[in-house]
Design a protein around this motif. Sequence first.
Motif, PDB file in Angstrom:
ATOM      1  N   ASN A  31       0.830  -1.220   0.000  1.00 35.94           N
ATOM      2  CA  ASN A  31       0.000   0.000   0.000  1.00 35.94           C
ATOM      3  C   ASN A  31       0.856   1.259   0.000  1.00 35.94           C
ATOM      4  O   ASN A  31       0.534   2.249  -0.673  1.00 35.94           O
ATOM      5  CB  ASN A  31      -0.948   0.004   1.209  1.00 35.94           C
ATOM      6  N   LEU A  35       1.176   4.398  -2.797  1.00 29.97           N
ATOM      7  CA  LEU A  35       1.205   5.830  -2.457  1.00 29.97           C
ATOM      8  C   LEU A  35       2.465   6.478  -3.030  1.00 29.97           C
ATOM      9  O   LEU A  35       2.417   7.524  -3.677  1.00 29.97           O
ATOM     10  CB  LEU A  35       1.198   5.950  -0.934  1.00 29.97           C
ATOM     11  N   ALA A  40      -2.072   5.849  -6.113  1.00 28.01           N
ATOM     12  CA  ALA A  40      -3.241   5.881  -5.234  1.00 28.01           C
ATOM     13  C   ALA A  40      -4.312   6.822  -5.781  1.00 28.01           C
ATOM     14  O   ALA A  40      -3.996   7.870  -6.343  1.00 28.01           O
ATOM     15  CB  ALA A  40      -2.835   6.318  -3.839  1.00 28.01           C
ATOM     16  N   LYS A  41      -5.578   6.430  -5.596  1.00 29.44           N
ATOM     17  CA  LYS A  41      -6.690   7.284  -6.032  1.00 29.44           C
ATOM     18  C   LYS A  41      -7.180   8.139  -4.854  1.00 29.44           C
ATOM     19  O   LYS A  41      -7.823   9.163  -5.067  1.00 29.44           O
ATOM     20  CB  LYS A  41      -7.841   6.405  -6.518  1.00 29.44           C
ATOM     21  N   ALA A  42      -6.925   7.674  -3.645  1.00 30.22           N
ATOM     22  CA  ALA A  42      -7.376   8.422  -2.469  1.00 30.22           C
ATOM     23  C   ALA A  42      -6.549   8.001  -1.269  1.00 30.22           C
ATOM     24  O   ALA A  42      -5.943   6.931  -1.260  1.00 30.22           O
ATOM     25  CB  ALA A  42      -8.858   8.151  -2.195  1.00 30.22           C
ATOM     26  N   ILE A  43      -6.512   8.866  -0.270  1.00 28.57           N
ATOM     27  CA  ILE A  43      -5.811   8.537   0.963  1.00 28.57           C
ATOM     28  C   ILE A  43      -6.718   8.861   2.139  1.00 28.57           C
ATOM     29  O   ILE A  43      -7.393   9.897   2.150  1.00 28.57           O
ATOM     30  CB  ILE A  43      -4.447   9.284   1.047  1.00 28.57           C
ATOM     31  N   ARG A  44      -6.771   7.956   3.100  1.00 30.26           N
ATOM     32  CA  ARG A  44      -7.616   8.185   4.287  1.00 30.26           C
ATOM     33  C   ARG A  44      -6.901   9.158   5.220  1.00 30.26           C
ATOM     34  O   ARG A  44      -5.667   9.162   5.289  1.00 30.26           O
ATOM     35  CB  ARG A  44      -7.874   6.870   5.015  1.00 30.26           C
ATOM     36  N   THR A  47      -4.600   7.402   7.590  1.00 26.28           N
ATOM     37  CA  THR A  47      -3.316   7.024   6.992  1.00 26.28           C
ATOM     38  C   THR A  47      -2.379   8.232   6.955  1.00 26.28           C
ATOM     39  O   THR A  47      -1.203   8.145   7.337  1.00 26.28           O
ATOM     40  CB  THR A  47      -3.516   6.494   5.561  1.00 26.28           C
TER      41      THR A  47
ATOM     42  N   GLU B 188     -11.820  -0.809  -7.814  1.00 32.62           N
ATOM     43  CA  GLU B 188     -10.485  -0.296  -8.126  1.00 32.62           C
ATOM     44  C   GLU B 188     -10.179   0.922  -7.247  1.00 32.62           C
ATOM     45  O   GLU B 188      -9.079   1.069  -6.717  1.00 32.62           O
ATOM     46  CB  GLU B 188     -10.391   0.093  -9.601  1.00 32.62           C
ATOM     47  N   GLU B 189     -11.198   1.797  -7.087  1.00 31.71           N
ATOM     48  CA  GLU B 189     -11.035   2.985  -6.230  1.00 31.71           C
ATOM     49  C   GLU B 189     -10.705   2.552  -4.800  1.00 31.71           C
ATOM     50  O   GLU B 189      -9.831   3.117  -4.158  1.00 31.71           O
ATOM     51  CB  GLU B 189     -12.347   3.785  -6.189  1.00 31.71           C
ATOM     52  N   LEU B 192      -7.229   1.143  -4.482  1.00 32.79           N
ATOM     53  CA  LEU B 192      -6.187   2.170  -4.574  1.00 32.79           C
ATOM     54  C   LEU B 192      -6.396   3.288  -3.556  1.00 32.79           C
ATOM     55  O   LEU B 192      -5.822   4.362  -3.678  1.00 32.79           O
ATOM     56  CB  LEU B 192      -6.137   2.744  -6.003  1.00 32.79           C
ATOM     57  N   THR B 193      -7.218   3.034  -2.546  1.00 28.50           N
ATOM     58  CA  THR B 193      -7.354   3.974  -1.430  1.00 28.50           C
ATOM     59  C   THR B 193      -6.494   3.454  -0.293  1.00 28.50           C
ATOM     60  O   THR B 193      -6.706   2.356   0.214  1.00 28.50           O
ATOM     61  CB  THR B 193      -8.819   4.093  -0.981  1.00 28.50           C
ATOM     62  N   VAL B 194      -5.488   4.272   0.077  1.00 29.66           N
ATOM     63  CA  VAL B 194      -4.536   3.830   1.085  1.00 29.66           C
ATOM     64  C   VAL B 194      -4.959   4.341   2.459  1.00 29.66           C
ATOM     65  O   VAL B 194      -5.271   5.514   2.601  1.00 29.66           O
ATOM     66  CB  VAL B 194      -3.132   4.360   0.717  1.00 29.66           C
TER      67      VAL B 194
END
Lengths: 68, 194
Positions: A31, A35, A40-44, A47, B188-189, B192-194
């Motif tokens: 993961n 990044l 990556a499409k999004a990050i929490r 995180t 997929e979203e 790819l969400t970390v």
Amino acid sequence: MRIKVKLDEMLVKKGISLTELSEEVGITIANLSILKNNKAKAIRFTTLEAICEALDCQPGDLLEHINN
Amino acid sequence: MKVVGQKSVASTIKMLLTGSWYVGVFLLGVLVIASIYIGLFTEDSVPDVIESNLVVQSMGLEIEFSSEIVEPITKLTFMFTILSIAPLLVLIVLIIYQLRKIFETLVNENPFVEDNAKRLKNIGIFVILTSIVQTILQSYVGKNLVQAIRSPHVQIRTMIEFDMVVIFLGVIFIVLAEVFKIGAKMKEEQDLTV
């Protein structure tokens, strides 16, 4: 327009390897690689918070907005 | 009872589909080779003209016409009649193949992939084509039937009737394909969400 993740730069600046960061924040190397390689499409927020704490930096040190 | 994953309902169905696919391909091969062989290469062993009763099955009825009023069929006509079933069998085998691939992803517990959307769309198209091909075949067989029966007391008419239920089912598969496409994008979203 895109968001660039400067994780590589921060790791070098703080002298920490990806493996060490992975152990400290509890996120898999896979993961973190997603990044690091800007896949990556999004990050929490959780995180982002964990990485910032581990690297002792601000979100702005990690993320950069680039205009095409 | 597990529905997806290893040793589940999905894995059992996948096994059945795999078996059906091999049987279908084998039958298709035998059908094509046997009919061409009988039609073109059996000079002495099979008569050029075959006289027999004609049996027609439809809608729960079986109607048998005695060989006295049925035109004998030639070997070539027999060959073409059997070969005409081949396109339908090809479509059925293709549908089974696509279903098999979908169930493979269910066994791996990863159904929301772009490939499954494409497979469902293909199934929809093949189902619609099956209905159209079947209608054409029935019309062709019906036409041969009309010519084969030589009795003034029997009237046979051919009708072209498309099975709208099957066509509707095909359209539903195509719509479902779009749902899976959206699902694949969402997965997929998420991945790819970390």
